[in-house]
Structure formats: structure tokens, C-alpha cells
Design an enzyme around this catalytic site. Structure first.
Site, PDB file in Angstrom:
ATOM      1  N   GLU A  50       0.902  -1.248   0.126  1.00 51.11           N
ATOM      2  CA  GLU A  50      -0.234  -0.051  -0.080  1.00 51.11           C
ATOM      3  C   GLU A  50       1.042   1.301   0.012  1.00 51.11           C
ATOM      4  O   GLU A  50       1.121   1.838  -0.998  1.00 51.11           O
ATOM      5  CB  GLU A  50      -1.078  -0.041   1.218  1.00 51.11           C
ATOM      6  CG  GLU A  50      -2.040   0.910   0.865  1.00 51.11           C
ATOM      7  CD  GLU A  50      -3.354   0.459   1.744  1.00 51.11           C
ATOM      8  OE1 GLU A  50      -3.351  -0.777   2.584  1.00 51.11           O
ATOM      9  OE2 GLU A  50      -4.297   1.470   1.599  1.00 51.11           O
ATOM     10  N   GLU A  74      -2.421   0.378  13.433  1.00 47.21           N
ATOM     11  CA  GLU A  74      -3.712   0.922  12.296  1.00 47.21           C
ATOM     12  C   GLU A  74      -4.888   0.582  13.381  1.00 47.21           C
ATOM     13  O   GLU A  74      -5.867   1.492  13.047  1.00 47.21           O
ATOM     14  CB  GLU A  74      -3.828   0.118  10.992  1.00 47.21           C
ATOM     15  CG  GLU A  74      -4.712   0.492  10.245  1.00 47.21           C
ATOM     16  CD  GLU A  74      -4.798  -0.402   8.777  1.00 47.21           C
ATOM     17  OE1 GLU A  74      -3.888  -1.312   8.845  1.00 47.21           O
ATOM     18  OE2 GLU A  74      -5.232  -0.050   8.038  1.00 47.21           O
TER      19      GLU A  74
END
Ligand code: RAM
Length: 910
Positions: free
Chosen positions: A475, A746
Site C-alpha cells: 500500500e 492501524e
């Protein structure tokens, strides 16, 4: 009454000292004043610039402001003769102050202009001849050019950029220490050029060689989780121009053109996500030095590629900023050999080897070990993060050139069993945009200090040329929402003005004609990956925050159309122009109140979207005010009022109840000031109840978390904010700290209490979004803040909260004016000792809750008696149980009483 103490401490051009390769035609200048006299303000300045130090002395100026009556010492714009490309200019600054002080002239510093227009380029884009080398293949290729240099070159400037990553060598030595050049921008519209002063590296009177290695990088490598590559093109190419000036004034230019030679080499594969394969046996000794026989190399081809998109490097380069020694060498229960760096870091592993030729090592990088203590890579998804290195034999050193890795652990495979593995052969090279360190926060609670450290590491790991969500899996993209929630915290820890100015130009470049903003900037996702509430709002929130923190009006000017475009975009959505209740939104992403199996928190997305619509419109009106855009102030001011009314109509019942029963739902209208009076009180009370009902736990996701504690503190529930932040049970910030986190996760439950993982699918251990709590630590706990009306910390606001369950807290921050400090400590007699530092040419307002003038001392003098006679103290008054001081520059020690609530909340951490 002249004073002799006034001095100029530092002078800067475009945020940097002696910068080269400046691309803007009107650079700006800042300086700091130093003076012993409290309450020093600048009353006038004068700047002179010339093409040489002699020119400055002789008075042949390209710019002389004359004595300007002004207190501006930050970002004064150049207004002299037109600046020429590839030219060095010298400047000096002189200031006068309110005590009649005269600094005299500062030392002369310089700045250097880069190439400014396509016509400044004589070079051609080159790539290997396609019949010989595939410039789109996995492996990197080499380019070289030998050229003669006359005796005594005086100045040699090298300008370079590429499609793909490039690294340069000159006469066998690396040029510069910048990593991952040319950096990542919206390549279709903007491509950065780097400038290098290579005067010292050039050999006069002999042949010289420039060599370049090119790999895929962001341009043509694998990017995005879909496995797509070649987002901008498939063929890598180089553009380079070296300008050599001789003492006699003559000039020679060496450029990329058809005369270069090409070869493949030792880098067999280099990909951002996947790592690097390097066969040291294929190194071509001396390839970037004169005399190398390149007869077997291939010709190059020139290609057409625009030069209109070229811009000079705008932010600080990425560099190795620290070298970490491994903490331990482990053997896992599964028998794997694993290095533990002790810190989840971003960069790469440097190694010194002495192994037999042909030995093949594989290094795999991971963030965490699993519950059993075994190596774990499932959360990297498709990213391989792997080095494969084939030894040439003898002493050799290696670290990847063209890949970066997010890791704490490195699994080593292929090490010969008969050679002892010594961890001292390895070092973790930490790499990020080399932002200037700015702030620090420390307090009496060790776990909060670790949290602050984790936030800073999260920033270091993810500010690698663009603000990314994460640095390890497939990502690593410039997610707008993440950047927006973290920007204010980021600006405390490091100087981020150039970093965000650059990224915002890319946001603007990638913005759609209808004002829609991509989910990620630079935009590389699908055509529909645009315009979620709280993500697209980065277009407004980030420029406004940078303006606030640095007083940088140019960011607002440059982004103004983009900001308005975003507001207009929202206005065109929804069932009517006042609500945003249509379209796709990430909502309160990863909120813990999400339905099972969903990432989207329970707060209605139309509430979130309409709140951000109001917020962005309000900020845009403020920007319009700053820039004197009266018509926009009127039009969008009225629009703002109507959105705010529509919000109340739609989401608040007549009796003042919010129609969304979530923490985040209550946080947003409070934070964005969409409610006041009794409704505000009711929402705050309800929010407090939700927090208490959860036994002091949060349920918020990306959108609510950054504001939750601010809202509680600002609405009379500071003690609840303190409890949330000091909460150690899941979910909380300190839960991850207690689980051994060294960065921000996260997910609140990235690693569960039983040691299992939340998921394999989307579980980054280095995601800075929840690190946005850092802003609250600085601003609310240490109380280091600013008055919005005088941005850039020209007027500082100290609002310390000794009722934060701590014995002490302190924050320091390097502002454009100089060092700002706010510290407090509760002493055994129950009073508080505060310390404040205010740089010259700034002033401060101090708000001390629970303190009275009668009981307060400033610098050893009783306030009630001495009040305004204490040097630097301009106002001292009591307002609603708060002591309010107005201070000029200087250092102050204040002793004051502590409100009763604070005394009760002190937690002993000893
Ligand atoms: C994830 C990213 C990012 C978030 C988006 C919505 O893929 O990691 O943090 O902003 O989703």
C-alpha cells in the site's frame, strides 16, 4: 535608550540555510532575533541581496528593501530584480527593535536558483536502446558518460531527474546522499529535479565519468494493492545536465544525449514493495570511473518526454537519518534466525559480510512476531519486503538502494552454517524525508513518553516523501484522510511546511475538474477512488493547518482554488446544497462501534459528511479573509451559516438531542462548533456519559479519535480525556504501548490481549492516524498553543493543564521565531511551578486555571504588587477563576496555586 544585545540568530531562505536548486521565482526570507531585553519586538528590517559577497559589500544589489518599518520576520517575499536560473545570490539582513536596538548586518548567506524553465534544459531524455536492453524489465540498468574537464573548474552544478528511481555516481563516488530520487509527485503533471553541487567531486584537467543507475520506483514499479504497475509509464529514462563554470568565465555543459552508453548490472530486481535482488558478482568494477572499457555496453536512445512538467525539488530530500544497532539475534521456536532491531523502523538493513563468493542470503523483513514468537509476514499481504544478495566474496558491504522496508525483525536465510553470525555486522538505516526536528513532549508518565516516541516513529516511518498510511504492506500510499488527521501533530514534531506544500501541489494537480479529491495523493487508484468526506477535506484542512503553524500565506494562495473546488464539489452533492448525504464514504473508519465484519464505524456517514462540509467551508472562509477575497468571504460565509442551520435541523431534535448515538457523532459537531449554548452542553454531557458507560474507553475510529480528547477538555471534561489517554486496557493508546508497540498501530487491537492478530488482511503496525493524540499532549496537557489570529506562533497561547494526572509536563517547540517552551510541575506544597519561554518578536497570552494574581509570583516577584512592573509582563488580570497574563519575549518562571480539582487528579507515577 539603545541596547547592544540585539542580534540576528539565524537566517533562512525558503525554510533552509544556504539552499541550492530553488525553483520559485520569489523566494522568501525568515530570520530570528536574539535579545536579552524582555518584550523585544522588531520595528524595522532591511534585506540586501547581490550576486556575490563582493557585490553586497560594493552595493551592487539585486534587491535592497531599504529600511522597512515592519515587525515581519518570517517569510518576507523577494521583490528585487528578476532572478536568473542556475545562479547563486548572497543576502544579509539587519533589524531594529522597540528598544532602539540595531542588530547590524547579519553574516551573508546564499541561496541558489535552479533551472526554471524548459528552455534552461539542453539535455535530452535517454534510455537504453530497446533492441539491446529492456528498459521496462525488473532489473535496474546503468548509464555512463565519459567527458573531459578543463583545468580549474570553478563551479559545477548537476541537475538530474528520471522516470523511475535514479542514483548517480561521479568518478566512482556517489553524488549526494539523497534517497529515492526524484521523489514521488503527481508525475503526469509534476516531476522534481534535484540540484547537486559537484564542484569538489569533479577532477579538473582530466577525463571524468558520470554514471547513473535506474530502477522502477514509483514511476513504473508495482504500486497499489491490486498488483498494478507502470502507473505512469513503462520505460525508465534519465534527464541530466551538468554545467561547469571555469575561472575565466567560460562554461561547458555535459548533458544526457545519444553519446551515453548503457548496460545491465548487478541489481537484478528492485521494487518498493518487494525489495531488491543483488548479485555482487555482476558488479562492473570502475564503471563510473574514467578508463573503464564500455565497448560491450549498448547505445542509448533519446525519447520524447515533456520538460514542461519539471519543477525543482520542493521538500527536503529523503536521507538516512539514524543508524540503529540490532537489539538481539534470535532463534525463534520454529528455528528461524531473526534480527530484532528493537524498533519498528523504515529504511533498510546495512550489512558487512565476509562470506564465500556465490553465497546467497535472503533477508525478509517483518514488523512483528506471532503469538509463539515466530516470524510473521501475513500482514504484509503481497509485499515481499525481501533482499536476495549473492556475495562476491571477501569483505563486502551492502544495503538496498531502491527499496525501503517497514520492519523491526529481519529473518536471515542462507547463512553458511560454518560461519558464525555476528549481529554487529548489521545496522538498521532509518530513512525518511529529512524534516527539521521541531518539538518535544515529556511528562512524568513513562508510558505516555513511550506513546510520544511511538508517534514520532510513526511520523518518521511514514513521511517518506509523501505522507503515507503505512510503510510495509502493498500500500504505502498518500491517503488523504490519514494526512489530514495527523497534520497538526506532525507540525509539532517536525518542520513539515515544505513537505506539505509539495504534497498539496500534487493534491491540486490530481484534483478533478469538478473539485473531487482523490483518496490517495499522488493518485494511482481507480477513477472512482475520489471524494470521501474527511479524506477529501485534506484539501482544505492541510493548507489551513500549515498556514496556522508557519504563517505561510503562500500555501493558502497556491491552494486557494483547490480549497474552493473541494467546497464546491461537496455543494454539488447531496439531496440539497446544504447537506452531504450521498456518495461513498469511509465514515468513521475502523471505529470500534462498526458492525461485525465492517470497517465503517456506526456514526452515520451523512452526519460525518455534513460536519466536514461545514468545517471545510468555514476554514475556506477564514482563508478567504486572510487573502482579502471579500466576495468569497460573503458568499461562502453565508453558505456556511446555512449549512450549520441545516445541520441542526437534520441532526438535532428540537429538545437538543443528537440523532446519532455514538462518540464520534458527538465529537464532530462539538469540535467544529456547530452547536452552542444548551445544545453544546447537552452533547458534551452525552459524550461524557458514553465514555463513562464504556468504563473510560473509546469507540472512535479515524475520524473521531483525533478530536475526542480536545472536545472533552474544551467542554469541561478534561478529567475524562485524561482517563482515556491514561487508560491501559484495550482499547486505548497505552494498550498498544503495554503490548510492546514501538509505533502507532492501524487498529486498536492489531495485536489482541491473547497475542493473536486482529486480521491478516489490513493490520499495519505503523499507521500514524491514531498518533493524532500527540497534538492534544502538546496543546492541552503542556499547553503550548497559538492564537489563530496571529499565526506561525507570532502570538503564543500557553494554556497548561496541571490537572492532567501528572506531576509534570513539558513541551518545547522550534517556531519560526525561535524556541517556545511550556513546562509545569506540581511541587509538594501543592503549588505549580510553570516555565515559559517566548522568542523575540513574538508575544504570549498565558491562561492559568485556578490561579489568582494575589498568590502568583513571576520571576520571583509577587504579581499582585508588581503586576506590570515585572519586566516583560504586559497584562495580568483574573477572569472567571483564571489568571491571564500577557507576556513579551523572554523566560518566565511562574509560581501559582493549583485549582482544587487538579490537586485531586495528580497520580503518583513514582
Ligand atoms: C486503508 C489505508 C488508510 C485508510 C484507508 C481508508 O487501506 O491504510 O489508512 O485511510 O484504508
Amino acid at each position: 535608550m539603545g541596547t547592544t544585545t540585539l542580534q540576528i540568530k539565524q537566517i533562512r531562505c525558503e525554510y533552509r540555510d544556504n539552499p541550492i536548486g530553488i525553483g520559485c521565482r520569489k523566494p522568501r526570507f525568515s530570520w530570528q532575533l536574539a535579545s536579552d531585553a524582555p518584550g523585544t519586538l522588531q520595528t524595522a528590517y532591511r534585506i540586501q541581496a547581490a550576486e556575490s559577497p563582493e557585490g553586497l559589500a560594493a552595493g551592487t544589489y539585486t534587491w535592497d528593501t531599504g529600511e522597512v518599518q515592519s515587525d515581519q520576520s518570517v517569510l518576507v517575499e523577494y521583490e528585487g530584480n528578476e532572478l536568473k536560473a542556475d545562479r547563486r545570490y548572497w543576502y544579509q539582513v539587519r533589524v531594529w527593535d522597540n528598544y532602539g536596538g540595531d542588530s547590524g548586518w547579519s553574516d551573508a548567506r546564499f541561496w541558489e536558483m535552479g533551472l526554471l524553465a524548459p528552455d534552461d534544459w539542453e539535455a535530452a531524455w535517454i534510455t537504453p536502446d530497446p533492441s539491446a536492453i529492456d528498459a521496462a524489465a525488473e532489473e535496474a540498468f546503468l548509464l555512463r558518460r565519459e567527458f573531459a574537464v578543463g583545468a580549474a573548474p570553478k563551479r559545477a552544478m548537476l541537475y538530474a531527474t528520471s522516470l523511475g528511481f535514479y542514483e548517480l555516481e561521479l568518478n566512482g563516488r556517489r553524488v549526494g546522499d539523497w534517497q529515492y530520487t526524484p521523489g514521488w509527485t503527481s508525475y503526469r503533471h509534476r516531476l522534481q529535479v534535484q540540484a547537486y553541487d559537484v564542484t569538489a567531486q569533479l577532477a579538473g584537467g582530466s577525463p571524468n565519468v558520470i554514471g547513473a543507475t535506474l530502477s522502477n520506483g514509483w514511476y513504473s514499479g508495482d504500486l497499489g494493492w491490486g498488483g498494478a504497475r507502470n502507473h505512469y509509464g513503462a520505460v525508465r529514462a534519465l534527464l541530466l545536465q551538468l554545467r561547469i563554470e571555469y575561472a575565466d568565465g567560460s562554461v561547458e555543459t555535459v548533458v544526457s544525449d545519444a553519446n551515453w552508453r548503457a548496460s545491465t548490472g548487478q541489481v537484478r530486481m528492485a521494487e518498493i514493495y518487494h525489495g531488491e535482488t543483488y548479485d555482487a558478482r555482476l558488479e562492473q568494477e570502475g564503471w563510473s570511473r574514467p578508463g573503464f572499457e564500455d565497448g560491450a555496453w549498448s547505445p542509448v536512445a533519446t525519447i520524447d518526454y515533456p520538460k514542461t512538467i519539471l519543477v525543482m525539488q520542493e521538500n527536503e530530500p529523503s536521507r538516512v537519518t539514524e543508524k540503529l544497532k540490532p537489539l538481539a539475534l534470535l532463534t525463534t521456536p520454529a528455528g528461524e534466525t531473526v534480527l530484532d532491531m528493537g524498533q519498528n523502523m523504515v529504511g533498510r538493513l546495512h550489512m558487512k559480510l565476509n562470506l564465500p563468493a556465490g553465497t546467497e542470503l535472503t533477508l525478509t523483513h517483518a514488523e512483528v512476531l506471532d503469538r509463539e514468537g515466530n516470524f510473521y509476514v501475513a500482514n504484509l499481504r503481497k509485499a515481499k519486503q525481501q533482499v536476495r544478495y549473492v556475495c562476491k566474496g571477501g569483505e563486502e558491504e551492502y544495503e538496498s538502494q531502491f527499496s525501503f522496508y517497514g520492519f523491526r525483525y529481519v529473518k536471515i536465510e542462507g547463512w553458511p552454517t560454518d560461519v558464525p553470525l555476528n549481529e554487529e555486522r548489521f545496522a538498521g538505516h532509518v530513512i525518511h524525508t529529512d524534516m527539521e526536528p521541531a518539538g518535544s513532549f515529556e511528562c512524568s508518565h513513562p508510558l505516555l513518553n513511550k506513546l510520544q516516541s511511538n508517534i514520532v516513529w510513526g511520523q518518521r516511518g511514514n513521511f517518506l516523501d509523501v505522507p503515507t498510511d503505512c510503510p510495509q504492506r502493498d500500500e504505502r500510499l498518500g491517503w488523504t484522510g490519514d494526512a489530514q488527521v495527523f497534520v497538526r501533530t506532525a507540525a509539532f514534531n517536525y518542520g513539515v511546511a515544505p513537505f506539505f506544500a509539495k504534497w498539496l501541489r500534487d493534491l491540486k494537480a490530481d484534483q478533478r475538474a469538478d473539485g473531487g479529491v482523490p483518496f490517495v495523493v499522488p493518485h494511482i487508484l481507480s477513477d472512482t477512488s475520489f471524494s470521501s468526506a474527511a479524506w477529501g477535506d485534506a484539501a482544505v484542512i492541510c493548507p489551513w493547518t500549515i498556514y496556522q503553524c508557519y504563517g505561510d500565506k503562500r500555501v493558502l494562495e497556491e491552494q486557494y482554488e483547490s480549497m474552493r473546488g473541494w467546497v464546491d464539489y461537496i455543494r454539488a452533492q447531496g439531496d440539497d446544497e446544504l447537506l452531504w448525504n450521498t456518495g461513498f464514504h469511509f465514515g468513521d473508519w475502523l471505529g470500534l462501534d462498526a458492525k461485525e465484519g465492517s470497517y465503517v464505524g456506526a456514526t452515520p456517514t451523512d452526519l460525518i459528511a455534513t460536519c466536514f462540509y461545514a468545517y471545510s467551508t468555514g476554514l475556506f472562509v477564514k482563508a478567504a479573509q486572510v487573502l482579502g477575497q471579500e466576495e468569497d468571504v460573503r458568499t461562502y460565509g453565508a453558505l456556511y451559516e446555512r449549512i450549520a442551520e441545516a445541520f441542526l435541523r437534520e441532526f438535532i431534535t428540537p429538545s437538543g438531542r443528537l440523532a446519532a448515538h455514538t462518540q464520534t457523532g458527538h465529537v464532530l459537531p462539538l469540535m467544529f462548533e456547530l452547536v452552542d449554548g444548551p445544545v453544546r452542553e447537552r452533547l458534551a454531557r452525552t459524550l461524557a456519559k458514553y465514555v463513562e458507560d464504556q468504563k473510560h474507553h473509546l469507540t472512535t475510529g479515524f475520524v473521531g479519535t483525533p478530536y475526542l480528547c480536545h472536545v472533552l477538555t474544551d467542554n469541561g471534561y478534561h478529567e475524562l480525556a485524561v482517563k482515556l489517554v491514561q487508560q491501559e486496557e484495550y482499547p486505548s493508546w497505552l494498550y498498544s504501548v503495554n503490548q510492546g508497540a514501538t509505533t502507532i498501530w492501524e487498529h486498536w487491537d492489531g495485536l489482541k490481549p491473547d497475542g493473536s492478530f486482529w486480521s491478516e488482511d489490513m493490520n499495519s503496525f505503523n499507521h500514524y492516524a491514531y498518533g493524532a493524540i500527540g497534538d492534544w499532549l502538546y496543546r492541552a496537557v503542556a499547553g503550548l498553543d497559538m492564537e489563530e489570529t496571529e499565526p506561525g506562533y507570532k502570538r503564543i497561547l500557553f494554556r497548561p493543564r496541571p490537572d492532567s494526572g501528572l506531576e509534570y509536563a513539558k513541551a518545547a517547540y522550534e517556531s519560526a521565531y525561535g524556541t517556545i517552551r511550556s513546562e509545569w510541575r506540581i511541587v509538594p506544597d501543592g503549588t505549580v511551578r510553570y516555565e515559559f519561554e517566548i522568542p523575540a518578536n513574538a508575544t504570549a497570552v498565558v491562561l492559568l486555571r485556578g490561579a489568582t494574581a494575589q498568590s502568583a509570583e513571576v520571576n520571583g516577584l509577587q504579581l499582585s504588587q508588581a503586576d506590570t512592573r515585572i519586566p516583560g509582563v504586559q497584562v495580568a488580570e483574573e477572569e472567571n477563576g483564571t489568571l491571564r497574563l500577557e507576556l513579551g519575549s523572554g523566560r518566565y518562571q511562574v509560581k501559582a496555586g493549583l485549582g482544587s480539582s487538579a490537586a485531586q487528579t495528580v497520580v503518583s507515577t513514582s
